[in-house]
Design a protein around this motif. Structure first.
Motif, PDB file in Angstrom:
ATOM      1  N   GLN A  46       0.846  -1.184   0.000  1.00  0.00           N
ATOM      2  CA  GLN A  46       0.000   0.000   0.000  1.00  0.00           C
ATOM      3  C   GLN A  46       0.882   1.234   0.000  1.00  0.00           C
ATOM      4  O   GLN A  46       1.719   1.405   0.891  1.00  0.00           O
ATOM      5  CB  GLN A  46      -0.896   0.001   1.236  1.00  0.00           C
ATOM      6  CG  GLN A  46      -1.819   1.210   1.333  1.00  0.00           C
ATOM      7  CD  GLN A  46      -2.565   1.270   2.645  1.00  0.00           C
ATOM      8  OE1 GLN A  46      -2.041   0.869   3.688  1.00  0.00           O
ATOM      9  NE2 GLN A  46      -3.787   1.770   2.623  1.00  0.00           N
ATOM     10  N   LEU A  47       0.700   2.099  -0.988  1.00  0.00           N
ATOM     11  CA  LEU A  47       1.480   3.329  -1.063  1.00  0.00           C
ATOM     12  C   LEU A  47       1.003   4.298  -0.002  1.00  0.00           C
ATOM     13  O   LEU A  47      -0.187   4.608   0.078  1.00  0.00           O
ATOM     14  CB  LEU A  47       1.351   3.949  -2.457  1.00  0.00           C
ATOM     15  CG  LEU A  47       2.107   5.259  -2.684  1.00  0.00           C
ATOM     16  CD1 LEU A  47       3.611   5.055  -2.514  1.00  0.00           C
ATOM     17  CD2 LEU A  47       1.789   5.826  -4.071  1.00  0.00           C
ATOM     18  N   LEU A  48       1.945   4.769   0.827  1.00  0.00           N
ATOM     19  CA  LEU A  48       1.618   5.714   1.890  1.00  0.00           C
ATOM     20  C   LEU A  48       1.945   7.148   1.475  1.00  0.00           C
ATOM     21  O   LEU A  48       1.109   8.040   1.580  1.00  0.00           O
ATOM     22  CB  LEU A  48       2.391   5.367   3.159  1.00  0.00           C
ATOM     23  CG  LEU A  48       2.205   3.964   3.720  1.00  0.00           C
ATOM     24  CD1 LEU A  48       3.126   3.751   4.913  1.00  0.00           C
ATOM     25  CD2 LEU A  48       0.758   3.732   4.100  1.00  0.00           C
ATOM     26  N   PHE A  49       3.175   7.378   1.040  1.00  0.00           N
ATOM     27  CA  PHE A  49       3.638   8.706   0.653  1.00  0.00           C
ATOM     28  C   PHE A  49       4.573   8.590  -0.537  1.00  0.00           C
ATOM     29  O   PHE A  49       5.240   7.578  -0.712  1.00  0.00           O
ATOM     30  CB  PHE A  49       4.412   9.377   1.802  1.00  0.00           C
ATOM     31  CG  PHE A  49       3.638   9.561   3.058  1.00  0.00           C
ATOM     32  CD1 PHE A  49       3.711   8.609   4.071  1.00  0.00           C
ATOM     33  CD2 PHE A  49       2.849  10.680   3.247  1.00  0.00           C
ATOM     34  CE1 PHE A  49       2.990   8.770   5.244  1.00  0.00           C
ATOM     35  CE2 PHE A  49       2.127  10.850   4.419  1.00  0.00           C
ATOM     36  CZ  PHE A  49       2.200   9.884   5.409  1.00  0.00           C
ATOM     37  N   TYR A  50       4.626   9.679  -1.324  1.00  0.00           N
ATOM     38  CA  TYR A  50       5.668   9.767  -2.325  1.00  0.00           C
ATOM     39  C   TYR A  50       6.154  11.205  -2.400  1.00  0.00           C
ATOM     40  O   TYR A  50       5.458  12.139  -1.992  1.00  0.00           O
ATOM     41  CB  TYR A  50       5.210   9.237  -3.690  1.00  0.00           C
ATOM     42  CG  TYR A  50       4.206  10.090  -4.424  1.00  0.00           C
ATOM     43  CD1 TYR A  50       2.843   9.889  -4.236  1.00  0.00           C
ATOM     44  CD2 TYR A  50       4.601  11.059  -5.340  1.00  0.00           C
ATOM     45  CE1 TYR A  50       1.907  10.644  -4.921  1.00  0.00           C
ATOM     46  CE2 TYR A  50       3.688  11.814  -6.030  1.00  0.00           C
ATOM     47  CZ  TYR A  50       2.333  11.601  -5.823  1.00  0.00           C
ATOM     48  OH  TYR A  50       1.409  12.353  -6.506  1.00  0.00           O
ATOM     49  N   SER A  51       7.382  11.345  -2.946  1.00  0.00           N
ATOM     50  CA  SER A  51       8.007  12.659  -3.025  1.00  0.00           C
ATOM     51  C   SER A  51       8.767  12.776  -4.344  1.00  0.00           C
ATOM     52  O   SER A  51       9.535  11.886  -4.705  1.00  0.00           O
ATOM     53  CB  SER A  51       8.978  12.855  -1.854  1.00  0.00           C
ATOM     54  OG  SER A  51       9.748  14.027  -2.036  1.00  0.00           O
ATOM     55  N   VAL A  52       8.550  13.880  -5.047  1.00  0.00           N
ATOM     56  CA  VAL A  52       9.243  14.105  -6.310  1.00  0.00           C
ATOM     57  C   VAL A  52      10.398  15.087  -6.142  1.00  0.00           C
ATOM     58  O   VAL A  52      11.128  15.352  -7.110  1.00  0.00           O
ATOM     59  CB  VAL A  52       8.279  14.596  -7.413  1.00  0.00           C
ATOM     60  CG1 VAL A  52       7.210  13.536  -7.677  1.00  0.00           C
ATOM     61  CG2 VAL A  52       7.655  15.917  -7.046  1.00  0.00           C
ATOM     62  N   GLY A  53      10.583  15.630  -4.923  1.00  0.00           N
ATOM     63  CA  GLY A  53      11.686  16.554  -4.685  1.00  0.00           C
ATOM     64  C   GLY A  53      11.762  16.950  -3.218  1.00  0.00           C
ATOM     65  O   GLY A  53      10.868  16.623  -2.421  1.00  0.00           O
ATOM     66  N   ILE A  54      12.820  17.641  -2.873  1.00  0.00           N
ATOM     67  CA  ILE A  54      13.032  18.071  -1.485  1.00  0.00           C
ATOM     68  C   ILE A  54      11.820  18.862  -0.998  1.00  0.00           C
ATOM     69  O   ILE A  54      11.361  19.784  -1.682  1.00  0.00           O
ATOM     70  CB  ILE A  54      14.305  18.928  -1.365  1.00  0.00           C
ATOM     71  CG1 ILE A  54      15.535  18.090  -1.721  1.00  0.00           C
ATOM     72  CG2 ILE A  54      14.444  19.493   0.049  1.00  0.00           C
ATOM     73  CD1 ILE A  54      16.809  18.895  -1.770  1.00  0.00           C
ATOM     74  N   GLY A  55      11.314  18.483   0.167  1.00  0.00           N
ATOM     75  CA  GLY A  55      10.205  19.198   0.773  1.00  0.00           C
ATOM     76  C   GLY A  55       8.851  18.942   0.138  1.00  0.00           C
ATOM     77  O   GLY A  55       7.838  19.463   0.602  1.00  0.00           O
ATOM     78  N   GLN A  56       8.794  18.151  -0.934  1.00  0.00           N
ATOM     79  CA  GLN A  56       7.532  17.869  -1.631  1.00  0.00           C
ATOM     80  C   GLN A  56       7.039  16.487  -1.233  1.00  0.00           C
ATOM     81  O   GLN A  56       7.673  15.483  -1.560  1.00  0.00           O
ATOM     82  CB  GLN A  56       7.732  17.930  -3.140  1.00  0.00           C
ATOM     83  CG  GLN A  56       8.241  19.271  -3.639  1.00  0.00           C
ATOM     84  CD  GLN A  56       8.428  19.266  -5.151  1.00  0.00           C
ATOM     85  OE1 GLN A  56       7.482  19.033  -5.895  1.00  0.00           O
ATOM     86  NE2 GLN A  56       9.639  19.510  -5.594  1.00  0.00           N
ATOM     87  N   ILE A  57       5.921  16.450  -0.513  1.00  0.00           N
ATOM     88  CA  ILE A  57       5.367  15.195  -0.013  1.00  0.00           C
ATOM     89  C   ILE A  57       3.905  15.101  -0.441  1.00  0.00           C
ATOM     90  O   ILE A  57       3.149  16.059  -0.268  1.00  0.00           O
ATOM     91  CB  ILE A  57       5.433  15.110   1.529  1.00  0.00           C
ATOM     92  CG1 ILE A  57       6.842  15.381   2.030  1.00  0.00           C
ATOM     93  CG2 ILE A  57       4.893  13.764   2.002  1.00  0.00           C
ATOM     94  CD1 ILE A  57       7.860  14.339   1.618  1.00  0.00           C
ATOM     95  N   SER A  58       3.541  13.952  -0.981  1.00  0.00           N
ATOM     96  CA  SER A  58       2.141  13.680  -1.303  1.00  0.00           C
ATOM     97  C   SER A  58       1.693  12.473  -0.495  1.00  0.00           C
ATOM     98  O   SER A  58       2.389  11.467  -0.446  1.00  0.00           O
ATOM     99  CB  SER A  58       1.962  13.404  -2.792  1.00  0.00           C
ATOM    100  OG  SER A  58       2.279  14.542  -3.553  1.00  0.00           O
ATOM    101  N   SER A  59       0.545  12.620   0.150  1.00  0.00           N
ATOM    102  CA  SER A  59       0.000  11.547   0.974  1.00  0.00           C
ATOM    103  C   SER A  59      -1.081  10.819   0.197  1.00  0.00           C
ATOM    104  O   SER A  59      -1.932  11.450  -0.424  1.00  0.00           O
ATOM    105  CB  SER A  59      -0.593  12.127   2.258  1.00  0.00           C
ATOM    106  OG  SER A  59      -1.263  11.116   2.991  1.00  0.00           O
TER     107      SER A  59
END
Lengths: 115, 112
Positions: free
Chosen positions: B45-58
């Protein structure tokens, strides 16, 4: 919602035979389909990636087919060996670079190759 | 090729305690980073992903949070763990759609 189905029952085959695993999906138009191997207590290991415009891809004893009309992928291991015993995961991604290229995984099929 | 370092391998924590899991990446720059959780006998199960510093998607509302303070560092945190947070946590990285993911070795978290 998106759904990826893999046979939840374990697949037992004899050494030397070809193992075929199935991945079906609904409500999804993936740009890429990937297969991973996962051993107990370990992270998945990437095996193969196939694009939506490709029908088949091979790597050594592995072969993947991708039918976007049937919404199905088949994963074949030829001349199977006991060392191939593991859980195999199917995963789909939209492939959009702006969307984080998120992978959605199936629950996996456990393969056991017997002597 | 990329390598992901993830620690600890196992962790037993009491309910209500904080959590911090760290993941670092070698061999690439500006990767996409992901936290997945795998419950026993279940899929990832995907919890979080990030495409760059400080960028978080829940991806899933929950008791957890993630941060990316550096390009190749991804941290999963919780202020107060719940029993339902138990599971196998995996960090992964990727360079784009044309590439497979590289996973870390995972952390087995048991909340008691």
């Amino acid at each position: 919602s998106q759904k990826i189905e893999q046979n939840s029952e374990a697949l037992n085959i004899q050494e030397g035979k070809t193992a075929t695993l199935t991945c079906n999906y609904t409500n999804y138009s993936p740009a890429y389909l990937q297969w991973y191997r996962q051993d107990p207590g370990r992270g998945p290991v990437f095996l193969l990636l196939i694009r939506e415009n490709e029908k088949e891809k091979r790597k050594e004893r592995l072969k993947v087919t991708f039918d976007t009309t049937l919404k199905q992928s088949l994963f074949h291991i030829t001349a199977s060996q006991p060392a191939d015993s593991a859980t195999y995961l199917c995963a789909l991604s939209p492939g959009r670079t702006g969307g984080g290229n998120k992978l959605t995984f199936g629950t996996g099929t456990q393969l056991k190759v017997e002597l | 090729s990329q390598t992901i370092h993830q620690w600890p391998a196992t962790l037993v924590q009491p309910v209500g305690s904080p959590l911090s899991l760290e993941c670092t990446v070698e061999g690439t720059s500006n990767p996409n980073l992901y936290w997945y959780r795998q419950a026993a006998g279940r899929g990832l199960q995907l919890l979080f992903y990030s495409v760059g510093i400080g960028q978080i998607s829940s991806e899933v509302p929950q008791n957890l949070s993630a941060s990316r303070p550096q390009d190749r560092q991804f941290i999963l945190s919780s202020k107060k763990l719940l029993l339902s947070d138990s599971g196998f946590y995996l960090c992964a990285c990727n360079k784009g759609g044309n590439y497979g993911y590289t996973f870390g070795s995972g952390t087995r978290l048991t909340v008691v």
